[in-house]
Design a protein around this motif. Structure first.
Motif, PDB file in Angstrom:
ATOM      1  N   ILE A 116      44.835  41.482  46.161  1.00 40.36           N
ATOM      2  CA  ILE A 116      43.726  41.579  47.203  1.00 40.36           C
ATOM      3  C   ILE A 116      42.821  42.788  47.018  1.00 40.36           C
ATOM      4  O   ILE A 116      41.543  43.013  46.763  1.00 40.36           O
ATOM      5  N   ARG A 117      43.568  43.911  46.581  1.00 47.50           N
ATOM      6  CA  ARG A 117      42.666  45.149  46.379  1.00 47.50           C
ATOM      7  C   ARG A 117      41.694  45.058  45.163  1.00 47.50           C
ATOM      8  O   ARG A 117      40.685  45.496  45.204  1.00 47.50           O
ATOM      9  N   PHE A 118      42.136  44.403  44.082  1.00 51.20           N
ATOM     10  CA  PHE A 118      41.560  44.521  42.878  1.00 51.20           C
ATOM     11  C   PHE A 118      40.409  43.523  42.874  1.00 51.20           C
ATOM     12  O   PHE A 118      39.289  43.427  42.344  1.00 51.20           O
ATOM     13  N   THR A 119      40.974  42.188  43.524  1.00 48.28           N
ATOM     14  CA  THR A 119      40.024  41.048  43.517  1.00 48.28           C
ATOM     15  C   THR A 119      38.940  41.399  44.264  1.00 48.28           C
ATOM     16  O   THR A 119      37.676  41.228  44.141  1.00 48.28           O
ATOM     17  N   PRO A 229      38.917  45.494  31.696  1.00 46.56           N
ATOM     18  CA  PRO A 229      38.330  45.695  32.914  1.00 46.56           C
ATOM     19  C   PRO A 229      39.626  45.656  33.919  1.00 46.56           C
ATOM     20  O   PRO A 229      40.216  44.626  33.991  1.00 46.56           O
ATOM     21  N   PRO A 230      39.951  46.778  34.607  1.00 49.49           N
ATOM     22  CA  PRO A 230      40.898  46.828  35.690  1.00 49.49           C
ATOM     23  C   PRO A 230      40.874  45.848  36.561  1.00 49.49           C
ATOM     24  O   PRO A 230      42.000  45.347  37.258  1.00 49.49           O
ATOM     25  N   ARG A 231      39.644  45.463  36.992  1.00 45.83           N
ATOM     26  CA  ARG A 231      39.448  44.486  38.201  1.00 45.83           C
ATOM     27  C   ARG A 231      40.079  43.206  37.683  1.00 45.83           C
ATOM     28  O   ARG A 231      40.829  42.478  38.548  1.00 45.83           O
ATOM     29  N   ILE A 232      39.893  42.393  36.699  1.00 40.25           N
ATOM     30  CA  ILE A 232      40.235  41.251  36.267  1.00 40.25           C
ATOM     31  C   ILE A 232      41.845  41.427  35.957  1.00 40.25           C
ATOM     32  O   ILE A 232      42.527  40.421  36.376  1.00 40.25           O
ATOM     33  N   TRP A 273      45.275  32.077  43.005  1.00 37.66           N
ATOM     34  CA  TRP A 273      45.425  32.942  42.074  1.00 37.66           C
ATOM     35  C   TRP A 273      44.258  32.566  41.033  1.00 37.66           C
ATOM     36  O   TRP A 273      43.449  33.572  40.690  1.00 37.66           O
ATOM     37  N   ALA A 274      43.817  31.439  40.483  1.00 35.26           N
ATOM     38  CA  ALA A 274      42.885  30.999  39.651  1.00 35.26           C
ATOM     39  C   ALA A 274      41.538  31.487  40.228  1.00 35.26           C
ATOM     40  O   ALA A 274      40.549  31.899  39.625  1.00 35.26           O
ATOM     41  N   ALA A 275      41.413  31.201  41.467  1.00 30.01           N
ATOM     42  CA  ALA A 275      40.184  31.748  42.177  1.00 30.01           C
ATOM     43  C   ALA A 275      39.909  32.995  42.048  1.00 30.01           C
ATOM     44  O   ALA A 275      38.692  33.303  42.068  1.00 30.01           O
ATOM     45  N   ALA A 276      40.834  33.742  42.342  1.00 28.06           N
ATOM     46  CA  ALA A 276      40.684  35.380  42.513  1.00 28.06           C
ATOM     47  C   ALA A 276      40.426  35.775  41.032  1.00 28.06           C
ATOM     48  O   ALA A 276      39.524  36.623  41.136  1.00 28.06           O
ATOM     49  N   ILE A 277      40.983  35.259  40.243  1.00 33.98           N
ATOM     50  CA  ILE A 277      40.517  35.483  38.688  1.00 33.98           C
ATOM     51  C   ILE A 277      39.255  35.203  38.320  1.00 33.98           C
ATOM     52  O   ILE A 277      38.454  36.159  37.922  1.00 33.98           O
ATOM     53  N   ALA A 278      39.008  34.199  38.751  1.00 32.90           N
ATOM     54  CA  ALA A 278      37.187  33.561  38.558  1.00 32.90           C
ATOM     55  C   ALA A 278      36.180  34.633  39.176  1.00 32.90           C
ATOM     56  O   ALA A 278      35.300  35.015  38.777  1.00 32.90           O
TER      57      ALA A 278
END
Length: 312
Positions: A116-119, A229-232, A273-278
């Motif tokens: 959650i934090r990074f996404t 990219p740390p966020r991804i 999870w897939a939605a968060a990465i996208a």
């Protein structure tokens, strides 16, 4: 032999992520050891013994690339070591049946936090240059060290986002400083486990291959931290931790979920999870485009030719 090779690859991958993101070596490695039925305290002890070497190698690599703020290391490392020793002795006193679900709950919470934090938020940068005070770092280190030992990982997931959230030092120095100070945490936690459960419950071959994989990955990760990219990466790693520990909990004596419930839970988590990465990829690209526009505007404001502004 096959299991040792797989453990070595896990150690390599976990350290690659940890050195690039400032977290997840312990969480990832411990999650795997629990998944194959390792005793909770022995799993955490195995990982922390391996981390003595991997954190030393990682710290040296980050120092070489100029990624460490030694003031932060000094203020957070000693309290972290005290918390880790306390956490190791606490976990050693619990029965296996009690410890395994508790550890999975801790790991699940950390995985959700990372995801959650990074996404959702990425990396704040608004307070760069402001000092980090001991009254903030010391309690943070104490809590992070305790969680790290009891959960088999947690120093990075607790410490890195908290310091990143302050926005006071560059992300690469947050990651390098957390990795360097983790050497003290790993050493202290290992001593606590050796006192609590002894060495007979620890497979030192597993320690060795985890260590070898991590040492090989450490310098690569220290270089990658400047480029990845740390966020991804945070979204990707958080999802792995959540999915794996939900699986452990659903199969535990606490829950004993049916096969249909497990399948539904896994599919739901995988889709989220897939939605968060996208989403993280989209937001990362948007941030990069915004930075390019701001750089171009700044170049024009300073009187640079339009061609140079366009390149900026």
């Amino acid at each position: 032999m096959r299991s040792l090779i797989l453990l070595g690859l896990v150690g390599f991958a976990a350290q690659l992520v940890d050195g690039s993101l400032g977290m997840a070596y312990g969480v990832t490695s411990t999650t795997l050891l629990l998944a194959v039925g390792t005793n909770a305290a022995a799993a955490s002890a195995t990982v922390h013994l391996a981390e003595i070497g991997t954190t030393l190698a990682s710290g040296l690599a980050h120092w070489r690339f100029g990624n460490i703020d030694w003031k932060v290391v000094a203020k957070i490392g000693v309290p972290g070591a005290l918390g880790a020793f306390a956490g190791a002795t606490f976990l050693s006193s619990l029965s296996t049946e009690t410890a395994a679900p508790i550890m999975s709950l801790i790991l699940l919470a950390l995985g959700l936090y990372v995801l959650i934090r990074f996404t959702a938020y990425g990396l704040p940068r608004g307070n760069l240059g402001k000092p980090l005070r001991k009254r903030f770092l010391a309690p943070l280190g104490l809590v992070a060290g305790f969680v790290d030992a009891t959960g088999g990982g947690g120093w990075g997931p607790v410490g890195t986002p908290a310091i990143l959230a302050s926005g006071r030092i560059p992300p690469r120095k947050v990651i390098g400083s957390i990795d360097a100070s983790e050497f003290l945490v790993a050493l202290s936690a290992s001593l606590g486990f050796l006192v609590g459960i002894g060495s007979e419950n620890i497979d030192f071959a597993w320690v060795g291959v985890l260590l070898l994989g991590g040492v090989i990955a450490a310098p690569i990760a220290a270089w990658l931290v400047r480029h990845i990219p740390p966020r991804i990466l945070g979204s990707a790693v958080g999802g792995v931790i959540v999915l794996t520990n939900v699986r452990t909990l659903l199969r535990s004596d606490w829950v004993e979920a049916s096969g249909g419930v497990q399948t539904f839970a896994y599919l739901t988590i995988a889709l989220l999870w897939a939605a968060a990465i996208a989403y993280s990829v989209r937001e990362y690209r948007r941030d990069k485009a915004s930075e390019s526009v701001e750089a171009a505007d700044a170049a024009l404001a300073e009187g640079a030719p339009e061609e140079e502004a366009a390149r900026a």
